[in-house]
Design a protein around this motif. Structure first.
Motif, mmCIF file in Angstrom:
data_model
loop_
_atom_site.group_PDB
_atom_site.id
_atom_site.type_symbol
_atom_site.label_atom_id
_atom_site.label_comp_id
_atom_site.label_asym_id
_atom_site.label_seq_id
_atom_site.Cartn_x
_atom_site.Cartn_y
_atom_site.Cartn_z
ATOM 1 N N MET A 1 -15.212 -1.264 0.480
ATOM 2 C CA MET A 1 -13.902 -1.873 0.388
ATOM 3 C C MET A 1 -13.498 -2.004 -1.059
ATOM 4 S SD MET A 1 -13.859 -5.021 3.102
ATOM 5 C CE MET A 1 -12.128 -5.355 2.738
ATOM 6 N N ASP A 219 -13.924 -1.790 8.904
ATOM 7 C CA ASP A 219 -14.171 -3.230 8.945
ATOM 8 C C ASP A 219 -15.236 -3.636 9.953
ATOM 9 O OD1 ASP A 219 -12.356 -3.830 6.964
ATOM 10 O OD2 ASP A 219 -10.706 -4.230 8.344
ATOM 11 N N GLY A 238 -14.802 -6.886 8.422
ATOM 12 C CA GLY A 238 -14.794 -6.617 6.982
ATOM 13 C C GLY A 238 -15.809 -7.395 6.183
#
Length: 420
Positions: A1, A219, A238
Motif C-alpha cells: 500500500m 486489502d 487493508g
C-alpha cells in the motif's frame, strides 16, 4: 500500500512537530517503496507544496537517508527538470534473518529494499541459544562484505512459530522444538544491544508481498508459508490481522483430517500434517531430507508429469476452502515449499477448493505464488527492521549516530565464518 499523506489520522490534530515528523516519515516511505522519485513526483504524491517538499528532502539529505541528483542527460539553466531523490541504500542498511528448521539465512538490505549481501548456513543444532549464536556469526560475516555500509539500524528476524511481539519471545515453535524461548533477548545480547525485532514467518511474508509484491493494492489477502510446518499471514481490510496477543494466523493447525497423523502441536489431523514438508516427502517416497533436496525432488516430479503430489494438492485446496470461507480474501499467496508444488498442481488445488468452499467466496479469490519468490519472508524481516526509521527518521537516525560504529561492533565479536 502507498504511504498515507499528511491528511491521514496520524497527522490530524497533532502539533506542528508531529505533522513534520509524520511528513518526513511519509517522504521516506515513498522512496523506500517506490525507489528514486523526483521532487515533483513527491509533491504530487503527498499533496504538499514544493517548498515543504524541498525542506523535508533537505532534512533527509542531512540525516544521510537520501541523496539528490540531476536526472541523467539534464542540463542546467532555466526550466531544468526536478531533482531526483534517491534512497541512500549504500549508507543506511538493516540486517534480516530467516530461521528455518534446517537452515538460517542472514542478509544485509539497503534502504529501498535491495538485498546487497547474504550468508546462509545449515542448522546443526536447533536450540535458541545455538541459533542466536549462529545468527551472530553470520552477521559478523555479512558485515565484512564490501557492500556493507557504515550505519546498520537493526535486525529483523523471521521464525516459524508463535511470537510475542512485545519482546520477541517465541512462545511455541513446534517444528524447532522451542517453547517460551526468549529469542529476541538472546539476539540482542549477542549483537551488543543492536535493536532486534522478531516476527512470525507468514506474517513477514504477507508484509513483504503487501508492500513490494503480489499483494500490492489488495486489502484482503492470505499468505501461506508452507515449509516443514504451515503458517498464515493475514491482511483484512487493508490492515494486518494479528489477534489480541499477536498470535493469529496459525492456519497450519486448522483441522482437515480428524483421523489423520499426530501433529507436533499435540493435536491430530492438522492441515500441516497433510501438506507440510514431511507430507510432501512421503508422497514422493523420500525419507528425511533437507529443504533443498526436497525442492529438487519436487521440481523433478513436476518435469516428469508425476501424479505423486495429487493427494497433497487436494489437501492444499481443502484447507484453503476453510480459510476462504472464513476470511473471504481476494488473493491467496502460496509460499514456502508449496510455491514449488502449486504451478504444476494448480488445477487440482483449485478444483478441491471450489468443491469445498462456498461459491460466493470461491469465485472471488485468486491463487498466486509470491512475486518475491523465496525471498518473501527474508524481505519481510527486513521491513520489520526498517519500521522505526520509517516512522520517525530524524529521531531514529539521530539515536543511531550515538551508537558505536557498526564495523567496530563487528570487530569485537568472534572471528567471522565462511557461509556454506
Amino acid at each position: 500500500m502507498p504511504p498515507k499523506s499528511r491528511t491521514s489520522a496520524a497527522a490530524k490534530g497533532g502539533t506542528q512537530e508531529d505533522v513534520r515528523r509524520h511528513n518526513l516519515g511519509t517522504v521516506l516511505q515513498h522512496l523506500h517503496l517506490a525507489g528514486p522519485l523526483t521532487r515533483a513526483e513527491l509533491t504530487a504524491r503527498m499533496g504538499l507544496n514544493r517548498s515543504t517538499i524541498a525542506a523535508l528532502v533537505s532534512e533527509l539529505v542531512v540525516l544521510g537517508a537520501v541523496r539528490e541528483e540531476r536526472p541523467a542527460g539534464s542540463q542546467t539553466g532555466a526550466g531544468r527538470p526536478s531533482l531526483v531523490v534517491r534512497p541512500a541504500d549504500d549508507h543506511l542498511q538493516v540486517l534480516a534473518a530467516d530461521v528455518g528448521v534446517d537452515r538460517v539465512v542472514v542478509a544485509l538490505v539497503g534502504l529501498g529494499g535491495r538485498v546487497v549481501a547474504r550468508r546462509r548456513r545449515r542448522l546443526t543444532s536447533g536450540s535458541p541459544a545455538s541459533v542466536a549464536s549462529l545468527i551472530r556469526r553470520l552477521v559478523d560475516a555479512v558485515l565484512t562484505d564490501p557492500a556493507a555500509g557504515e550505519h546498520i539500524l537493526g535486525l529483523g528476524v523471521s521464525v516459524p512459530g508463535v511470537i510475542r511481539h512485545s519482546d520477541g519471545c517465541v512462545r511455541f515453535a513446534p517444528n524447532l522444538g522451542w517453547v517460551d524461548a526468549p529469542f529476541g533477548d538472546l539476539l540482542a545480547q549477542q549483537l551488543g544491544g543492536m535493536p532486534v525485532s522478531v516476527g512470525n514467518d507468514a506474517d513477514l511474508g504477507i508484509l513483504a508481498e503487501h508492500r513490494r509484491g503480489a499483494a500490492r493494492g489488495y486489502d484482503d489477502v492470505v499468505f501461506i508459508a508452507g515449509e516443514v510446518g504451515v503458517g498464515g499471514g493475514l491482511i483484512v481490510g487493508g490492515a494486518p490481522l494479528v489477534g489480541a496477543g499477536g498470535y493469529a494466523g496459525e492456519l497450519g493447525h486448522v483441522l482437515v483430517h480428524p483421523q489423520g497423523r499426530p501433529c507436533r502441536c499435540g493435536a491430530r489431523g492438522c492441515w500441516e500434517t497433510e501438506i507440510g514438508g514431511p507430507a510432501i516427502a512421503r508422497a514422493l517416497g523420500l525419507g528425511s531430507v533437507t529443504t533443498e533436496d526436497l525442492v529438487e525432488a519436487m521440481r523433478r516430479a513436476a518435469a516428469e508429469g508425476s501424479t505423486a503430489l495429487d493427494g497433497v494438492a487436494h489437501h492444499v485446496g481443502l484447507g484453503l476452502a476453510t480459510i476462504v470461507n472464513i476470511i473471504n480474501p481476494r488473493l491467496v499467496i502460496i509460499g514456502g515449499l508449496l510455491r514449488e508444488l502449486f504451478p504444476s498442481n494448480a488445477a487440482a488445488v483449485r478444483a478441491s477448493l471450489d468443491a469445498a468452499a462456498l461459491t460466493a467466496t470461491a469465485e472471488q479469490v485468486s491463487l498466486v505464488t509470491p512475486e518475491l519468490g523465496g525471498d518473501a519472508v527474508l524481505v519481510g524481516a527486513s521491513e520489520l527492521a526498517w519500521q522505526d526509521v520509517l516512522d520517525d527518521p530524524a529521531g531514529t537516525l539521530r539515536r543511531n549516530r550515538r551508537l558505536a560504529p557498526t564495523r567496530t561492533m563487528s570487530a569485537t565479536m568472534s572471528a567471522t565464518v565462511t557461509a556454506s
